[in-house]
Write a protein that holds these residues in place. Sequence first.
Motif, PDB file in Angstrom:
ATOM      1  N   VAL A 412     -14.381  -1.832   7.856  1.00 18.55           N
ATOM      2  CA  VAL A 412     -13.050  -1.891   7.794  1.00 18.55           C
ATOM      3  C   VAL A 412     -11.928  -2.812   7.912  1.00 18.55           C
ATOM      4  O   VAL A 412     -12.103  -2.864   9.581  1.00 18.55           O
ATOM      5  N   LEU A 413     -11.157  -3.985   6.864  1.00 17.20           N
ATOM      6  CA  LEU A 413      -9.960  -4.921   7.671  1.00 17.20           C
ATOM      7  C   LEU A 413      -8.893  -3.880   8.284  1.00 17.20           C
ATOM      8  O   LEU A 413      -8.108  -4.325   6.979  1.00 17.20           O
ATOM      9  N   ARG A 414      -7.762  -3.743   8.630  1.00 17.13           N
ATOM     10  CA  ARG A 414      -6.973  -3.369   9.243  1.00 17.13           C
ATOM     11  C   ARG A 414      -6.415  -4.203   9.179  1.00 17.13           C
ATOM     12  O   ARG A 414      -6.239  -4.780  10.495  1.00 17.13           O
ATOM     13  N   THR A 427      13.117  -1.853   9.103  1.00 17.87           N
ATOM     14  CA  THR A 427      12.071  -1.904   8.550  1.00 17.87           C
ATOM     15  C   THR A 427      11.177  -1.355   8.234  1.00 17.87           C
ATOM     16  O   THR A 427      10.384  -1.705   9.444  1.00 17.87           O
ATOM     17  N   ARG A 428      10.428  -1.377   7.467  1.00 18.26           N
ATOM     18  CA  ARG A 428       9.533  -0.553   6.566  1.00 18.26           C
ATOM     19  C   ARG A 428       8.013  -0.998   7.108  1.00 18.26           C
ATOM     20  O   ARG A 428       7.910  -2.054   6.899  1.00 18.26           O
ATOM     21  N   ARG A 429       7.145  -0.276   7.859  1.00 16.99           N
ATOM     22  CA  ARG A 429       5.616  -0.571   8.729  1.00 16.99           C
ATOM     23  C   ARG A 429       5.192  -0.332   7.609  1.00 16.99           C
ATOM     24  O   ARG A 429       4.972   0.978   7.280  1.00 16.99           O
ATOM     25  N   PHE A 430       4.077  -0.938   7.710  1.00 15.97           N
ATOM     26  CA  PHE A 430       3.206  -0.586   6.347  1.00 15.97           C
ATOM     27  C   PHE A 430       1.518  -1.187   7.087  1.00 15.97           C
ATOM     28  O   PHE A 430       1.488  -1.684   7.962  1.00 15.97           O
ATOM     29  N   ILE A 431       0.836  -0.468   6.713  1.00 17.47           N
ATOM     30  CA  ILE A 431      -1.064  -0.569   7.385  1.00 17.47           C
ATOM     31  C   ILE A 431      -2.369  -0.522   6.321  1.00 17.47           C
ATOM     32  O   ILE A 431      -2.335   0.233   5.637  1.00 17.47           O
ATOM     33  N   ILE A 432      -2.462  -1.901   5.706  1.00 15.55           N
ATOM     34  CA  ILE A 432      -3.135  -2.473   4.944  1.00 15.55           C
ATOM     35  C   ILE A 432      -4.641  -2.343   5.430  1.00 15.55           C
ATOM     36  O   ILE A 432      -5.095  -3.114   6.287  1.00 15.55           O
ATOM     37  N   SER A 433      -5.137  -1.293   4.627  1.00 20.88           N
ATOM     38  CA  SER A 433      -6.503  -1.418   4.497  1.00 20.88           C
ATOM     39  C   SER A 433      -7.896  -1.529   3.276  1.00 20.88           C
ATOM     40  O   SER A 433      -7.671  -1.348   2.942  1.00 20.88           O
ATOM     41  N   TYR A 434      -8.357  -3.106   4.347  1.00 21.64           N
ATOM     42  CA  TYR A 434      -9.410  -4.388   3.159  1.00 21.64           C
ATOM     43  C   TYR A 434     -10.674  -3.670   3.265  1.00 21.64           C
ATOM     44  O   TYR A 434     -10.926  -3.728   4.562  1.00 21.64           O
ATOM     45  N   ARG A 435     -11.143  -3.076   1.993  1.00 17.24           N
ATOM     46  CA  ARG A 435     -12.632  -2.763   2.649  1.00 17.24           C
ATOM     47  C   ARG A 435     -14.123  -3.790   1.595  1.00 17.24           C
ATOM     48  O   ARG A 435     -13.585  -3.963   0.715  1.00 17.24           O
ATOM     49  N   LEU A 436     -14.452  -3.730   2.867  1.00 11.72           N
ATOM     50  CA  LEU A 436     -15.306  -4.921   2.171  1.00 11.72           C
ATOM     51  C   LEU A 436     -16.400  -5.176   1.301  1.00 11.72           C
ATOM     52  O   LEU A 436     -16.405  -5.204   0.797  1.00 11.72           O
ATOM     53  N   ALA A 437     -16.825  -2.759   1.041  1.00 13.06           N
ATOM     54  CA  ALA A 437     -18.262  -3.011   0.561  1.00 13.06           C
ATOM     55  C   ALA A 437     -17.517  -2.711  -1.106  1.00 13.06           C
ATOM     56  O   ALA A 437     -18.559  -3.742  -1.756  1.00 13.06           O
ATOM     57  N   ASP A 438     -16.302  -2.533  -1.801  1.00 16.63           N
ATOM     58  CA  ASP A 438     -15.892  -2.445  -2.825  1.00 16.63           C
ATOM     59  C   ASP A 438     -14.471  -3.276  -3.260  1.00 16.63           C
ATOM     60  O   ASP A 438     -13.762  -3.076  -4.078  1.00 16.63           O
TER      61      ASP A 438
END
Length: 527
Positions: A412-414, A427-438
């Motif tokens: 998982v890339l965050r 400013t609103r902060r977010f954490i985006i998680s990208y899963r390489l499996a799917d």
Amino acid sequence: MNSKLPFLPGNQHFDFAKSNYHRSHTLGFNNGYAVQKKPDLDTGGSPLQTNQIHELISVNNYNPQLYYGQSKPAPPQPFMPSFVALDKKVLSFKAWFKETVAESPNENYRIRKVQIYYYLEDGTMVVNEPVVANSGLNQGKMIKRQKIPKNNEGGSYTWKDLNNGRNINCFGRVFHIYDCDAWTTEYLESEGIEVNPAEQCPDDPYIMSRETSDVMKSKSFINPPSNHLESLKRFLDLDRKVLRFFCIGDDQRASSKERRKFILHYYLVNDTVEVREVHTKNDGHDPFSVLISRQRIPKNRNSVDSNFPSIVLELTENEIHDYFSPKDFAIGRTILLYNRPFLIYDCDDFTKAFYWKNYGLTDFTPYSEELHHRKKYTGYGTLEDSLQSVEKLVLEPPKKDLIKMMNWDGVVLRYEAKMEAMKSEFTRRFIISYRLADDTITIYEPPVKNSGIQGGKFLEKSRVAKPGSTTDRPVYYGPQDFYVGAVIDVFRHRFIITGADDFAIKFMESRSNIFNSKSLLAHNFIP
């Protein structure tokens, strides 16, 4: 021997010492053929005098039948019927007749030339009119081979009735003979008929006017206008070059909802369009291939001045200026031709080469007809689940890439991101998680005290398509799209990536073949 003495006993003297009585040779061969020559020596080799030579010649040419007549009568000649003796002997005459033209402002009559053939073997005649190019008349055989009646008493025309300068009436149409060929002239003179001199055929006034107009056009071509030169160059460059598109009649408004295939031809030489229908066996349609004949088709036929009297006048180029051009056709596009929609799903190789050379297009993937059959995506559930309910009767889960899931399971890339164009005080902060499996994305917003905004899960795990992609051909975000400074559009919410965790940075640096140099360069400058 003295030849002057009378041939009586006692007057002839012989040389008793002579022993040679050979006769001279009078036959020879020249080039393999037997040749007879006159004798020049007498028997024994003595010289032959002149009077003896004439006597020998007269004896050789003596024919008793000339003096006493034939001893037996000569056999009669073999009988030959007339149809054998006159077989393939035809008299040829040239003639013309005048035809009246009614209700025409350009001509009152026509002069039409014909060829008359008379067959001597059976007395039949044929009248044939030579074909004239662009005459608009049904020419060819005018009267088939038959005996043509001459009068009401049962008589028919014979070869004695045909001559130059005469008129013959064939079934109510009068032909005037003005010339004949050489063999016909020789035959008539051998039969004791005097052939009249040949006449001149009168000119057709309409043909003369056409020739005059052609001469004027050729003179005007010597100094043609500039637009004529441009059209001539276009004709020489683009003649017989046609763009070919394969279409589907996409008329959803019709009651039958039938989808029929067509071929659209675009002629580059004059910007005309032709639509032909593709017929199959037992398709139930009339076998008429041309749906729209070749013509220039306007994009909007109704975009004319409201004062134009369309009830009594036809639309011309003065009223319509916007016609279809090659840039209006593309694969996957639906065009309206006279309010009839056509979906272009493919084209031929020449058309692809033309668009690549003139417009720089390289994507010529055929448009899938099955995708066009599908209904529009409603937005409920994932796109893959919705397609399963359309393609299959018994629902099955969509297939997944098992090899990819095994290789990248748990990776998982965050990234840290902020929402663009927010009017709030902070400013609103977010954490985006990208899963390489799917290739799924999860967005989480950390809660902030006294902010008035409830934090937590902003987006559940799902695949996000890029803006501008369609439901027929979706393009999803990949790992190479995430780097510092990148803008991610998630369902009309724009996020700007401001940072990444250490694992994501090391992962991208160790796998430079997956991530481009732009992503690596951006992560190297993280503050």
